[in-house]
Design an enzyme around this catalytic site. Structure first.
Site, mmCIF file in Angstrom:
data_model
loop_
_atom_site.group_PDB
_atom_site.id
_atom_site.type_symbol
_atom_site.label_atom_id
_atom_site.label_comp_id
_atom_site.label_asym_id
_atom_site.label_seq_id
_atom_site.Cartn_x
_atom_site.Cartn_y
_atom_site.Cartn_z
ATOM 1 C CG ASP A 17 -23.480 14.243 63.452
ATOM 2 O OD1 ASP A 17 -23.295 13.141 62.736
ATOM 3 O OD2 ASP A 17 -22.700 15.290 63.584
ATOM 4 C CG ASP A 20 -19.568 13.966 66.008
ATOM 5 O OD1 ASP A 20 -18.921 13.911 64.907
ATOM 6 O OD2 ASP A 20 -19.383 14.815 66.762
ATOM 7 C CG HIS A 51 -15.633 12.672 68.609
ATOM 8 N ND1 HIS A 51 -15.002 12.963 67.350
ATOM 9 C CD2 HIS A 51 -16.478 13.748 68.678
ATOM 10 C CE1 HIS A 51 -15.609 13.985 66.774
ATOM 11 N NE2 HIS A 51 -16.383 14.485 67.835
ATOM 12 C CG HIS A 95 -11.292 13.698 68.675
ATOM 13 N ND1 HIS A 95 -11.497 14.963 68.135
ATOM 14 C CD2 HIS A 95 -11.390 12.859 67.757
ATOM 15 C CE1 HIS A 95 -11.580 14.813 66.944
ATOM 16 N NE2 HIS A 95 -11.417 13.554 66.532
ATOM 17 C CG HIS A 138 -19.100 16.212 71.343
ATOM 18 N ND1 HIS A 138 -18.003 16.916 71.219
ATOM 19 C CD2 HIS A 138 -19.330 15.952 70.029
ATOM 20 C CE1 HIS A 138 -17.491 17.211 69.916
ATOM 21 N NE2 HIS A 138 -18.409 16.469 69.347
ATOM 22 C CE LYS A 190 -20.707 13.567 60.974
ATOM 23 N NZ LYS A 190 -20.282 14.771 62.097
ATOM 24 C CB CYS A 222 -22.511 18.203 61.330
ATOM 25 S SG CYS A 222 -20.969 17.940 62.547
#
Length: 202
Positions: free
Chosen positions: A9, A47, A49, A53, A82, A106, A151
């Site tokens: 990330d 990441d 999203h 989310h 984010h 993810k 993470c």
């Protein structure tokens, strides 16, 4: 043993000026780039999203970022919005080397967050990374990136549970450290047999 570098990330929203900036987050870029040549494979997580989310505080009226709520899969920190899909904040840091083998996205399912490179936060829905590593015959992993206590640590703990030889390079990580979360994560990683190293001096 074939070894992979898992870059966690390293995205604009987690770096200074981003929506969920990790203190000194961009300092991981140079040491990560230096580590790439030492590994047989380089794999990135991203990441990713959708807007609104379920892990965003803005999706829960009356809630503020960094509050905790209970989700069907367990406790969940609420975050500022984010790494929204296709936004500039979701892009990798511009100085990060991107000559690796695979990108694992993810957190793209609206109703569940995903810290780990291996599983979503229900700890059972896989990302596909484990199967990829097995197909490649990769047994040793070095993890680096953002953030150490979320993470990175979740990924390291899952990797150890799956039987990998796991190292976290703390020189190439930075933490959020939310209410003591960094020390708690370090303790959990040590107890799980994860090797914690410093490849470079700060």
């Amino acid at each position: 043993m074939t070894k992979a570098l898992i870059v966690i990330d390293v995205q604009n929203d987690f770096c200074p000026g981003g929506a969920l900036a990790v203190p000194d987050g961009d300092a991981v870029v140079a040491p990560i780039n230096a580590l790439m040549a030492e590994h047989d494979a380089v794999i990135y997580t991203q990441d990713w999203h959708p807007a609104a989310h379920s892990s965003f505080a803005s999706s829960h009226p009356g809630k503020a970022p960094y509050e905790m709520i209970d989700m069907p899969y367990g406790p969940q920190v609420l975050w500022p919005d984010h790494c929204v899909i296709d936004s500039p904040g979701a892009a990798f840091h511009p100085d990060l080397g991107l000559s690796g083998d695979l990108i694992i996205r993810k957190g793209y399912r609206r109703q569940i967050d995903s810290y780990s490179a291996f599983f979503e936060n229900d700890q059972s829905t896989p990302t596909g990374l484990h199967g990829y590593l097995q197909e490649r015959g990769i047994g040793a992993l070095t993890l680096a990136g953002l953030a150490t206590d979320f993470c990175v640590a979740f990924s390291a703990l899952d990797a150890a549970r799956l039987g990998y030889d796991v190292t976290v390079d703390l020189a190439a990580c930075r933490a959020i450290d939310l209410d003591g979360s960094l020390q708690a994560a370090i303790n959990k990683m040590k107890n799980a047999g994860v090797a914690l190293i410093w490849s470079m001096q700060r």
